[in-house]
Design a protein around this motif. Structure first.
Motif, PDB file in Angstrom:
ATOM      1  N   GLY A  20      37.640  39.642  37.523  1.00  0.00           N
ATOM      2  CA  GLY A  20      36.928  38.843  38.502  1.00  0.00           C
ATOM      3  C   GLY A  20      35.766  38.121  37.865  1.00  0.00           C
ATOM      4  N   PRO A  21      35.297  37.038  38.487  1.00  0.00           N
ATOM      5  CA  PRO A  21      34.194  36.251  37.920  1.00  0.00           C
ATOM      6  C   PRO A  21      32.887  37.028  37.923  1.00  0.00           C
ATOM      7  N   GLY A  57      28.863  34.206  43.170  1.00  0.00           N
ATOM      8  CA  GLY A  57      29.912  33.967  42.189  1.00  0.00           C
ATOM      9  C   GLY A  57      30.310  35.209  41.413  1.00  0.00           C
ATOM     10  N   VAL A  58      29.868  36.369  41.864  1.00  0.00           N
ATOM     11  CA  VAL A  58      30.118  37.624  41.141  1.00  0.00           C
ATOM     12  C   VAL A  58      31.053  38.505  41.960  1.00  0.00           C
ATOM     13  N   SER A  59      32.181  38.875  41.353  1.00  0.00           N
ATOM     14  CA  SER A  59      33.038  39.889  41.962  1.00  0.00           C
ATOM     15  C   SER A  59      32.549  41.258  41.526  1.00  0.00           C
ATOM     16  N   PRO A  60      32.532  42.221  42.443  1.00  0.00           N
ATOM     17  CA  PRO A  60      32.077  43.568  42.062  1.00  0.00           C
ATOM     18  C   PRO A  60      33.093  44.337  41.227  1.00  0.00           C
ATOM     19  N   ILE A  61      34.306  43.808  41.065  1.00  0.00           N
ATOM     20  CA  ILE A  61      35.366  44.606  40.456  1.00  0.00           C
ATOM     21  C   ILE A  61      35.068  44.972  39.004  1.00  0.00           C
ATOM     22  N   ASN A  62      34.455  44.057  38.253  1.00  0.00           N
ATOM     23  CA  ASN A  62      34.204  44.369  36.841  1.00  0.00           C
ATOM     24  C   ASN A  62      33.189  45.495  36.689  1.00  0.00           C
ATOM     25  N   GLU A  63      32.124  45.460  37.477  1.00  0.00           N
ATOM     26  CA  GLU A  63      31.133  46.530  37.387  1.00  0.00           C
ATOM     27  C   GLU A  63      31.748  47.865  37.809  1.00  0.00           C
ATOM     28  N   GLN A  64      32.618  47.817  38.801  1.00  0.00           N
ATOM     29  CA  GLN A  64      33.273  49.043  39.232  1.00  0.00           C
ATOM     30  C   GLN A  64      34.233  49.564  38.164  1.00  0.00           C
ATOM     31  N   ASN A  65      34.886  48.663  37.444  1.00  0.00           N
ATOM     32  CA  ASN A  65      35.743  49.105  36.344  1.00  0.00           C
ATOM     33  C   ASN A  65      34.917  49.669  35.186  1.00  0.00           C
ATOM     34  N   ARG A  66      33.745  49.123  34.968  1.00  0.00           N
ATOM     35  CA  ARG A  66      32.872  49.705  33.940  1.00  0.00           C
ATOM     36  C   ARG A  66      32.484  51.134  34.317  1.00  0.00           C
ATOM     37  N   ALA A  67      32.214  51.332  35.603  1.00  0.00           N
ATOM     38  CA  ALA A  67      31.871  52.684  36.057  1.00  0.00           C
ATOM     39  C   ALA A  67      33.053  53.635  35.887  1.00  0.00           C
ATOM     40  N   LEU A  68      34.259  53.168  36.233  1.00  0.00           N
ATOM     41  CA  LEU A  68      35.445  53.998  36.073  1.00  0.00           C
ATOM     42  C   LEU A  68      35.721  54.271  34.597  1.00  0.00           C
TER      43      LEU A  68
END
Length: 375
Positions: A20-21, A57-68
């Motif tokens: 995500g962006p 313009g920010v999807s939360p998915i990348n930060e959540q994948n970093r947490a995972l």
């Protein structure tokens, strides 16, 4: 290493996600990646991307994948698994091809893949496998010897995926005003897909009448509703509903939409609704916009109290489920018997997608399946 913690033959785990962006300038290029080959004009992509622009313009998915990713690495270390964990995305950085190139240059030859999609469908399984095949083909073109990749099985009914959602529903119910709590409906939500794609999801023997996609979601919804009843002593009416439709109006997609469902249950006299996003691993854009923004606004317009339960994200029980799935598959590949944890009526899914499973509209090579060109 003790047999129960042996990860052989795997020498790495790949966390594979959608991407995500991460800023306004990323939105249109990201959507160009998602829609590549469909000929969608840039101006139309800007309109489609308005959901992202609402969130900077920010999807939360990348930060959540970093947490995972961090939680998996920590869990593996604590349980004696000496296995590196990498991360790659289908549509944005870190890009899948770049990650597989890095893994290959690091000497990784046998890779287990966890996709951040729990259910069988073209977009949730086979398309990930097609992206893996494309990435491996790119490595071959570069003169690299591609590693073998094995996708871990669907985990929709693993207790480590289901139980956190049960607890989240209980939390959401407790947060409702006491006078509406007992009568609250449960709306289990997932991404709508074309009816034709749903009907051909899963192995050939499961095709028709929503295929494996609908059957798996119904099984999870039933598991959660039953567990909530056992915990509270209250029978909450429930329904599987859909969200995030994005196709042409003339093509039939799975229904009802969550907003239409809220109107319907309000008309039926429901005092409250808990929206339960069982189709999503984390609280990414479809959850934040389609549920927390659009559906919540519809409920407010109706005067209907709603709550939205949390997705599993990096819950330690889900992280433990990933470890279980990895060790289970590793043992199977070594020819050892392995406990295959699964709740509900459907049992554990297959390890290797058979020929005809979740077929594409236009046939393309797909890795990590019975029809894989890479083995």
């Amino acid at each position: 290493m003790p047999e129960q913690r042996a990860t052989s033959p795997y020498d790495a785990l790949l966390l594979l996600s959608f991407g995500g962006p991460e800023g306004p300038d990323d939105v249109v290029p990201f959507l160009e990646n998602v829609t590549r080959g469909r000929g969608i004009p840039k101006e139309r992509l800007k309109e489609v991307g308005r959901h992202y622009f609402l969130f900077g313009g920010v999807s939360p998915i990348n930060e959540q994948n970093r947490a995972l990713l961090g939680a998996l690495r920590k869990d593996f270390a604590e349980h004696g698994l000496d296995l590196p964990v990498y991360w790659g995305n289908r549509n944005w950085t870190p890009c899948l091809t770049d990650t597989l190139r890095e893994m290959t240059r690091d000497g990784r030859r046998r890779i287990a893949v966890l996709a951040t999609s729990a259910y069988a469908s073209y977009s949730g399984c086979r398309q990930y496998r097609e992206n893996l095949a494309d990435a491996l083909a790119a490595l071959v073109e570069e003169g690299l010897e591609p590693p073998r990749v094995d996708k871990l099985r669907h985990y929709f009914n693993h207790p480590g995926f289901v139980r956190p959602m049960v607890d989240s529903v209980l939390t959401s119910l407790a947060d409702l005003p006491e006078e509406v709590r007992a009568g609250a409906r449960l709306a289990f939500t997932t991404h709508s897909v074309p009816v034709a794609a749903a009907d051909t999801s899963g192995p050939v023997e499961d095709h028709g009448d929503g295929g494996a996609y609908v059957a798996q979601h119904l099984d999870v919804a039933r598991l959660i509703a039953d567990a909530v009843r056992e915990e509270t002593g209250v029978e909450h009416p429930w329904q599987l509903v859909y969200q995030s439709r994005s196709g042409a109006p003339h093509i039939p997609w799975l229904e009802p939409d969550i907003c239409d469902h809220l109107e319907a249950v309000y008309g039926d006299g429901a005092p409250a609704v808990v929206m339960v996003p069982i189709g999503f691993v984390s609280d990414h854009m479809e959850v934040l916009y389609d549920l927390d923004t659009e559906a919540t606004a519809k409920a407010a317009e109706l005067g209907l109290p709603v709550r939205r339960s949390a997705t599993v994200g990096a819950d330690e029980r889900f992280v433990g489920a990933v470890r279980d799935l990895l060790l289970e598959r590793a043992a199977t590949e070594r020819g050892r018997a392995a406990e295959r944890c699964a709740l509900g009526a459907l049992g554990p899914s297959h390890d290797v997608c058979p020929v005809g499973c979740c077929p594409a509209r236009t046939p393309r090579p797909a890795a990590a399946g019975a029809d894989s060109p890479y083995s």
